[in-house]
Design an enzyme around this catalytic site. Structure first.
Site: not given
Lengths: 349, 349
Positions: A98, A166, A190
């Site tokens: 990521w 993030d 999530k």
């Protein structure tokens, strides 16, 4: 009842599913799927959701909360564009897939990128030390939790440089000091809600100060001025996120979640460390509380173990294709009982 | 049972709401909101949805179908960036608020914009003639249906220049000749599904040919190569869109919808034209079949009329704030009976 250890989109509380299901049929006389986003009923939902994020994370004054679209993948670009300053240069900590993608989009935003620290040398299996942060960067970016590798920052990097993070995979899993950040962004899927919404927590003083041209949708100042309704928002994802936020606030908030998440992680890591059939896949001190990555010590037992957990109604345990092994994702809504079920299966191997 | 004339997000078939509500509780043993987008169950949904779009619009070979995020507002930018060619110049037909925003984003994408035709002189109350299309433009862009003004193109502009169209508000309401277009894009929240997904129909031969730099999420070639799963898609919106597409295909497809939509429009426009209390807000030949805009001839009757339709369980009839008056949006799922209910109320004034 299945034990959903999926890495995301992931399990949410059953009460949230129930209320969401009902609203699809009837939300003040219409389906939640057919109401106008400009209707007072939905404007109230959006405002509540934004307020509940502030409550849940105890966000200080001077921050705005937005629900946009595009996931963290668009967030990589949005955060870099909006934070571009006089240096047109940013620092990134590279802790995996990521972060690597975030770096690529910062370059696409026209910024020079300095990789301040990286754990690529050991397949991102640890969180690198961040000693040397240059002062001539506009911001420092990191990924708080790495779903693929299974690592997690245990503290916020200590720096005077503006911080961007993030937090897709660990936001709302514990308290965070929002005042340390200029932008926090997170895909909803999530601990916040279903896929389709992306959360931004933005220090208002950074808005409108970018040194690069920003297309309208990607401009956080526009989104803030329009109260997160520049265009049609992802109505249902925001609605369900708000249900989930209310559930969180009614059940002890992020403090209670942190306690529960630590309990679950301790149960599972203890089993990994004490059971000779398994080994953890990351540095012990950097272990994620959200995504536990582990391997069999003897690959010949794979078929047997896979059979056991599949028969035990456990889903989503397969490791990411780039890492292999297993990954048990234990987001807020996963119960301690589900972790015990997995541990018992591991013991039976 | 309310008559939902809302402009969008809008009414969908009741059967779709029912099936969507059930899937939130149970979709192959999990909630549709907690399944992984990489699970075989959801990959199948995504592939079915993309195929069903092709079936519903009889899309020829050589086109790809994508479900992205960000609405038409991000589509303005995505379409311009991906269509930028050797001229770095584009033609836009300006038929209202949405075209105006599209023009702004084309400029943000780095293109020079020629306003090929405009109806701004009369508050966008008609569709302008398009006589003079320059040949040194990379593409011609238009908005097929204008939700705010209540106008609609009755034919595709006749040109050899590549065509790009924002069909957010009339796609799936009638057959269209997709072969005439290089890119069609549409926010889902009218005749496709709930807010949160944006449909792109893209001629594959244009992919990767842009002359401007495109950030990763906005690059249609990337999205195509990843089968519309570059990152986590808006799972629930795609799922419900697929339910709705199946419902469409099982109920006569776009041919049957066109017939029904014409019937509804005829009923309502006939009433507007024959009832001295009302007048249409647009040029008769350019009237939209989706969004019927009209006004009272005597503003003193406003309170009385508003009371009548509110008591008649009609919702969403208020005109857009920039136009005033009334707007009856009659998307696919709105029944002929609902239109008759409105007409009867208009007669009773």
């Amino acid at each position: 009842m299945k034990h959903n250890f999926g890495a995301g989109p992931c399990i949410l509380p059953q009460e949230v599913f129930k209320a969401a299901s009902e609203a699809v049929l009837d939300f003040n006389g219409l389906s939640i799927l057919e109401i106008s986003h400009r209707s007072p009923d939905f404007v109230k939902v959006m405002e509540e959701a934004r307020e509940n994020v502030k409550k849940a994370l105890d966000i200080p004054k001077g921050y705005t909360v937005l629900f946009l679209q595009g996931g963290a993948s668009l967030g990589f670009l949005i955060s870099a564009m909006n934070m571009a300053g006089k240096h047109k240069k940013a620092g990134y900590i590279n802790t995996g897939a990521w972060s690597t993608k975030a770096i690529k989009e910062a370059k696409n935003a026209g910024l020079e990128v300095v990789e301040v620290a990286s754990s690529e040398d050991k397949d991102f299996s640890y969180i690198p030390k961040v000693d040397d942060i240059p002062s001539d960067i506009d911001f420092l970016h990191y990924t708080s939790n790495n779903t693929i590798a299974g690592t997690q920052f245990k503290s916020i990097p200590d720096t005077d440089v503006p911080l961007v993070c993030d937090m897709s995979s660990d936001i709302f899993s514990m308290p965070i000091d929002v005042s340390k950040f200029d932008i926090i962004y997170a895909g909803a899927q999530k601990n916040l809600g279903p896929a389709g919404a992306t959360l931004y927590i933005v220090k208002e003083s950074i808005l409108g100060k970018s040194t690069v041209d920003i297309p309208t949708y990607l401009d956080l100042q526009v989104q803030h001025k329009k109260d997160s309704m520049f265009n049609t928002p992802p109505v249902f994802s925001v609605f369900v996120s708000n249900l989930n936020l209310k559930h969180l606030l009614n059940n002890g908030g992020v403090d209670a979640m942190e306690k529960k998440n630590k309990e679950k992680a301790e149960l599972l890591y203890n089993e990994i460390d004490s059971n000779p059939n398994f080994e953890g896949a990351t540095a012990v001190e950097d272990r994620s509380l959200m995504n536990v990555t582990f391997r069999l010590t003897d690959e010949n037992k794979k078929e047997q173990f896979d059979k056991l957990w599949n028969e035990g109604d456990i889903v989503g345990l397969k490791g990411h294709r780039s890492v292999g092994g297993y990954r048990a994702s234990m987001y807020n809504a996963l119960s301690v009982e589900s972790v015990k079920a997995l541990v018992n299966i591991m013991k039976s191997l």
